[in-house]
Design an enzyme around this catalytic site. Structure first.
Site, mmCIF file in Angstrom:
data_model
loop_
_atom_site.group_PDB
_atom_site.id
_atom_site.type_symbol
_atom_site.label_atom_id
_atom_site.label_comp_id
_atom_site.label_asym_id
_atom_site.label_seq_id
_atom_site.Cartn_x
_atom_site.Cartn_y
_atom_site.Cartn_z
ATOM 1 N N CYS B 2 54.747 32.700 41.824
ATOM 2 C CA CYS B 2 55.064 31.612 42.741
ATOM 3 C C CYS B 2 55.696 32.238 43.975
ATOM 4 C CB CYS B 2 56.091 30.650 42.130
ATOM 5 S SG CYS B 2 55.548 29.896 40.599
ATOM 6 N N ARG B 33 50.475 33.230 46.939
ATOM 7 C CA ARG B 33 51.129 33.494 45.655
ATOM 8 C C ARG B 33 51.024 32.311 44.696
ATOM 9 N NH1 ARG B 33 54.585 37.782 45.736
ATOM 10 N NH2 ARG B 33 55.774 36.874 44.043
ATOM 11 N N TRP B 88 52.563 28.254 41.353
ATOM 12 C CA TRP B 88 51.384 28.612 40.573
ATOM 13 C C TRP B 88 51.810 28.343 39.146
ATOM 14 C CZ3 TRP B 88 46.559 29.311 41.741
ATOM 15 C CH2 TRP B 88 45.698 29.952 40.855
ATOM 16 N N ASN B 114 60.751 31.937 40.611
ATOM 17 C CA ASN B 114 59.477 32.644 40.441
ATOM 18 C C ASN B 114 59.646 33.571 39.260
ATOM 19 O OD1 ASN B 114 57.117 34.171 40.736
ATOM 20 N ND2 ASN B 114 58.081 35.562 42.203
ATOM 21 N N GLY B 115 58.787 33.411 38.239
ATOM 22 C CA GLY B 115 58.911 34.270 37.059
ATOM 23 C C GLY B 115 58.894 33.428 35.803
ATOM 24 N N GLU B 561 31.607 45.519 32.580
ATOM 25 C CA GLU B 561 32.516 45.026 33.603
ATOM 26 C C GLU B 561 32.586 46.007 34.775
ATOM 27 O OE1 GLU B 561 33.910 42.554 34.643
ATOM 28 O OE2 GLU B 561 35.635 43.195 35.820
ATOM 29 N N LYS B 565 31.596 45.294 38.719
ATOM 30 C CA LYS B 565 32.477 45.566 39.861
ATOM 31 C C LYS B 565 31.726 46.352 40.940
ATOM 32 C CE LYS B 565 35.277 43.194 39.256
ATOM 33 N NZ LYS B 565 34.714 42.515 38.254
ATOM 34 N N GLU B 568 29.188 44.175 42.640
ATOM 35 C CA GLU B 568 29.771 43.115 43.463
ATOM 36 C C GLU B 568 30.245 43.595 44.827
ATOM 37 O OE1 GLU B 568 31.798 39.774 40.595
ATOM 38 O OE2 GLU B 568 32.768 41.721 40.637
ATOM 39 N N HIS B 584 16.701 53.938 22.558
ATOM 40 C CA HIS B 584 15.663 52.916 22.404
ATOM 41 C C HIS B 584 15.017 52.571 23.746
ATOM 42 C CE1 HIS B 584 16.379 52.319 18.166
ATOM 43 N NE2 HIS B 584 17.664 52.376 18.426
ATOM 44 N N LYS B 681 34.791 33.034 45.227
ATOM 45 C CA LYS B 681 35.788 33.380 44.216
ATOM 46 C C LYS B 681 35.593 32.639 42.908
ATOM 47 C CE LYS B 681 39.327 35.207 42.249
ATOM 48 N NZ LYS B 681 39.069 36.516 41.649
#
Lengths: 686, 686
Positions: B2, B33, B88, B114-115, B561, B565, B568, B584, B681
């Site tokens: 946050c 944030r 957030w 925040n936390g 993954e 990346k 992308e 194979h 996004k």
């Protein structure tokens, strides 16, 4: 697929060893058609004696060489007929008992056979009720036993039938695709060949009769053209088990008036064993019977129709080329064979009238399979993609949750498997090391196992509880083609059969079954487009560094398999990507120079069309595989139009396009597609 | 994550509207944030009044602008303290009630935070027993209520504590990582800030005091250096709920003898809102309390240790740059954040002493989850790979068959789902359209659903039965990095928690939990190697047309993954391939010029080593990600050595190598990695 070979010598003395040697050489040439066991039969002391060995032909040849010593002092035969066979098991595992030549009871008739007799089980039952004892697990045995049955019934009524009439009688009771040769001590120095659906050639060598030093057979030979005679009457014998045989026409290849001249006749599944003895061959047609005796060769049509004359063909070319037929590579041959091999996979199993499927190999386990909590398909490479391909159909028709597993990954995880799971192992060779490890694991967990292989008697077919033989014939090209389509069809049949207890899906099953019937024609239609696909490969694909294949639903597996084909033989980095995942990352790759192949054959493929629009919006210009129905939606893209079938089967047609593109791209780059670098045909190591 | 912001003006008259405007501008800068709701508090009629709105900061700013009209005629405040917050959500969905500033009972104290407070539940229970009524679902409310509780207990005993002593008392009862600001009508024009684990800066503006026109703070200011005084005594108040607070050191930023000079103090989670007012900042350290009053700013260390002086830092640079901190791109910032974000994912959930996991969000469904017949993970893109990554751990620890599904493919098939299935939906945004469609379907089938998202209050977190917030903070870079590692850790925790009823796995769970503790250090170690990875990207990877990533077992997902990346952001065609599938087909691609990255970190990875040997034999020269243990087996290949952890978690460290390679390859090619072409996004369309 098996290889059959026959050798007849008349007025041409040959020792037993010489005859065995001709038969062995013939088998070696045919070995690519099957190599799990082999056998031959020659006359010893007035009756046929067989020599059989499991394994490659060389094992049999070595064995025969030793045996030959005992015949070393026997006088040569002036006239003799011998038969031989190299086997690719379809019914019954490779063993001496199941090796051909398959004898009738009391060793009166011997048959070598290539193909499948669909109604072998019912014939076997009838004959068993008449007291006939069967010794093998083959479908072939019903041929030799049936012939004996008819022969004995005729004899009992005092009729002495000709060998051709006898075999003709039998052929009319057989349902299936086959080619076979029959010999018998009751008809010494005679042989009858029958063909329906499987290839069979006759090679003719006899300089004294045909003046083979002359060039034109037409001109130089006494009976250079084969002409058809009037039909002969219908047989008298009624077995009560089948309809009576129909009209018979006779064709003579040479006059019966020159019996004193020498003649050698070769029967073979293809030209390869014949080329070293003669370049004069005659290709038998479906419905033909061929009879050879001391009087010569006669061709008899057991069904009406066909050409009234048949020229002897003259063959040329190298041995290796001939083995591939007219194809430069086994892979291309196998791509083309698919219109037949998928029919072989279905033959005798799918009833298109009653819309049902009967896979004998899994029938006794059906109850247990239907009660499974999960179906788990385990395979590698192309076979894995065949599983992925049919996953949706299993889910839809069986209602059983279905999972696909790459064997190596499965073995790394060894996930929980229960006694109520049913695991299906798919492997062309049936010897894939990773799959065998998985098989051991799931069996230790108590799961039921089904094997789907192209090799009867392979480790997977032996070790699984039940199974399906895909019956695609030996696959020589390292990059699998016909095995993929046959595996897909075999799995579709399995899905239908498992789902047959659910009346809710009846209509859907019917759709699938009826469209199975269209597959052969659909593949043939794609094959007709080969020149266009070749041009596309040579003009566009061969210059690419990367090729992306996009599809979703049933076509995801098609894309993955197509990408694998391109990788394997053209060494171009190609990747199959689910069209639904495009926007989650891979879309970044798209720009006007990226080579993209999209599959948009689903008439309700709204979501696939979204992906097409996304690609177009980003400047991509994909090559699209589509149908007449979907083509109008696709603007000015380069289109490959394929016939439409049920979407669960559409991939079997679509993949042929990708196989041909991969093939022609690779050959135009100058690569040996039959032996791609770094790869072996069957992966028997982890 | 946050954003918190505070603004104090002393001897500097400001109207309410001006103050609200400063607070609103500050929040906008911090919006990256967190942006699901926002709020602020200023003094109106002698007491704090809050303004709160769900949605983006602009919604709040627009709302405040309207309200401002009613204060238009109020006189300016000479001294004032205001606080603000952009949220957030982590505890409790975005709503006005859960928006900060969070009041204590009777609106006596207001906190922006925040936390995470780990022990918020137990504090809440204790306070509730003392009659305190909680109005929000936040962990923050326990701070404001605890402060009120201590304040009232002190008052009851006739003690008037200083604001810092009061907050210090409270801080010592809090377990977690946090930064917060407190204001109260009981301490007018005062504010206390506390920091432990979450970032917090103080900006100081006051030319008359600090002679800001001078360059060297050290020289020109009256109290240019911050020095620590001797400890002050321990507090008198015993609450009985926690240990007593320890030594306190005081740091004065300026002399208390100049109260007549104007002073403005800004508190903020980062530099961005401060830069437009002052370039003099002070970064609070863990254990610091900061107190501001008309007398100035004082820094109090509530724990022993720390430097005895702190220079004010002078900050420079563009605003946009500062928002990314010292990083040129959000993606790189987020890659670096991972050593903290994965700890945030685990904070308050993993007990490393007792080796157990407690995910509050799924606790009440645990029984049902454990009785599931299948666990089905459904996701797209990177989130799908996180599922695939942890599949093996779920199978191992829970013994429940586990399936992973790409949402778009799942929707194409709509496979059989039963009421005994448990479906886990993983999505960073919680809004992925394909996953939402799947969610609807499985809920109609009656399955239990678990959501794993980074956005509390997102559609997936709302619609699932229970869930886990991965708590990675907002992810700005389009290519997901920290969400992947946090999703992986979150799923690993879920696997451990589900498996906690099985004592057979106790040792294994302990291993996994203990190695979770090593992840942050492991990632930090990879980050230290960044210069080498950058060089590799610039010297080798940027020139490639194709990159193949090979791994198996847990590293298969890492390869997939990593390849995503690279695709992308660098637009290089990269593909992750299971090392077990190499032979194979894909092995055909291998030759000396093919760029291959292999992951060989498994100390028992005999099979992976086979793949390495195959690649070497075929002339390939892979870049290898390995550990100190596996490196010696790998000849002269280029090696990236990473710290070893339990193989189920190793991918979380390994993937950071691939993220950095993708990042530096893309930037060296000149691409904007934060906004890769064609991608958005969060994918909220099918």
């Amino acid at each position: 697929m098996c290889g059959i070979f026959g050798y007849c010598n008349y007025n041409k003395p040959k020792t037993t060893c010489e005859i065995l040697n001709v038969l062995g050489t013939g088998l070696k040439r045919l070995e690519y058609r099957g190599y799990d066991s082999a056998g031959m039969a020659v006359v010893v002391d007035g009756a046929y004696k067989t020599f059989k060995q499991t394994g490659k032909v060389q094992v049999l040849v070595d064995h025969v060489e030793k045996e030959c010593k005992s015949f070393a002092k026997s006088p040569p035969y002036t006239n003799h007929v011998g038969v031989a066979h190299t086997r690719w098991a379809t019914h019954g595992e490779p063993s001496e008992r199941n090796s051909h030549p398959i004898p009738s009871q009391d060793n009166e008739f011997f048959v070598v056979h290539n193909g499948i007799i669909n109604n072998w089980k019912s014939l076997k039952e009838i004959l068993q009720k008449h007291g006939y004892v069967f010794n093998s697990e083959t479908d072939t045995e019903c041929i030799s036993q049936l012939i004996l049955f008819i022969y004995r019934k005729g004899s009992a009524r005092g009729i002495r039938m000709s060998f051709t009439d006898l075999v003709n009688e039998a052929v009319h009771r057989l349902d299936g695709a086959f080619a076979f040769l029959v010999v018998s001590k009751n008809y010494p120095n005679e042989i009858v060949a029958a063909r329906r659906g499987s290839p069979l050639l006759v090679g003719v060598a006899g300089p004294s009769i045909f003046q083979m030093d002359c060039i034109g057979v037409d001109v130089q030979c006494k009976e250079p053209k084969i002409s058809i005679e009037t039909p002969v009457g219908t047989p008298k014998l009624a077995t009560g088990t089948s309809e009576l045989s129909r009209s018979v026409s006779r064709v003579f290849v040479h006059g019966a008036d020159q019996p004193e001249k020498s003649l050698e006749i070769y029967f073979s599944s293809d030209q390869t064993p014949i080329i070293e003895y003669t370049n004069k061959i005659l290709t038998l047609e479906d419905g033909d019977l061929a009879h050879v005796s001391e009087k010569g060769l006669e061709i008899i049509r057991s069904v009406p129709g066909g050409e009234s004359s048949r020229p002897l063909e003259e063959i040329t070319g190298e041995l290796g080329d001939i083995m591939k037929g007219s194809y430069p590579h086994f892979m291309l041959k196998e791509i083309h064979e698919q219109k037949d091999t998928i029919m072989n996979t279905m033959r005798g199993r799918v009833n298109f009238e009653k819309n049902n499927v009967m896979l004998g190999g899994v029938a006794s386990y059906l109850g247990q399979i239907r009660r499974s909590t999960k179906l788990i398909f385990i395979a590698c490479g192309t076979s894995y993609y065949a599983c992925l391909h049919m996953r949706g159909l299993f889910e839809e028709l069986t209602g059983i949750p279905t999972v696909t597993e790459v064997a190596s990954d499965f073995n790394d995880r060894l996930p929980p498997i229960s006694r109520t799971d049913c695991c299906v192992f798919v492997s062309q060779s049936g010897e894939t090391a990773d799959s065998l490890i998985s098989l051991k694991y799931v069996q230790d967990c108590g799961a039921i196992t089904i094997g789907v292989t192209n090799v009867v008697g392979s480790s997977i077919s032996k070790r699984t509880d039940c199974g399906i033989h895909i019956n695609a014939g030996p696959e020589i090209g390292v990059a699998s083609t016909k095995a993929y389509t046959s595996q897909s069809v075999a799995l579709a049949m399995l899905a239908v059969q498992i789902g047959q207890d659910n009346s809710c899906n009846e209509e859907r099953r019917k759709e699938v079954i009826q469209d199975m019937l269209k597959l052969s024609e659909g593949i043939a239609s794609v094959l007709k487009d080969e020149p266009g696909l070749k041009k596309l490969s040579e003009d566009v694909l061969k210059y690419q560094k990367s090729i992306i294949l996009l599809g979703r639903g049933y076509q995801l597996a098609t894309c993955l398999e197509g990408a694998l084909k391109i990788k394997e033989i053209s060494y171009i980095h190609s990747e199959g990507i689910g069209a639904g995942e495009l926007k989650h990352g891979p879309l970044a790759l798209v720009e006007e120079h990226l080579c993209i192949i999209m599959i948009l054959t689903d008439p309700e493929g709204g979501k696939s069309n979204n992906a097409y629009q996304q690609v177009r919006t980003r400047g991509g210009n994909p090559i699209v595989i589509c149908t007449e129905k979907t083509a109008p939606l696709l603007g000015d893209s380069f289109k490959v139009i394929v016939p439409e079938v049920n979407r669960s089967l559409q991939g079997i047609i679509n993949v042929v396009v990708l196989q041909l593109l991969a093939y022609h791209t690779a050959t135009s780059l100058g690569f040996d597609v039959d032996k791609p670098r770094n790869l072996a045909k069957s992966v028997t190591v982890e």
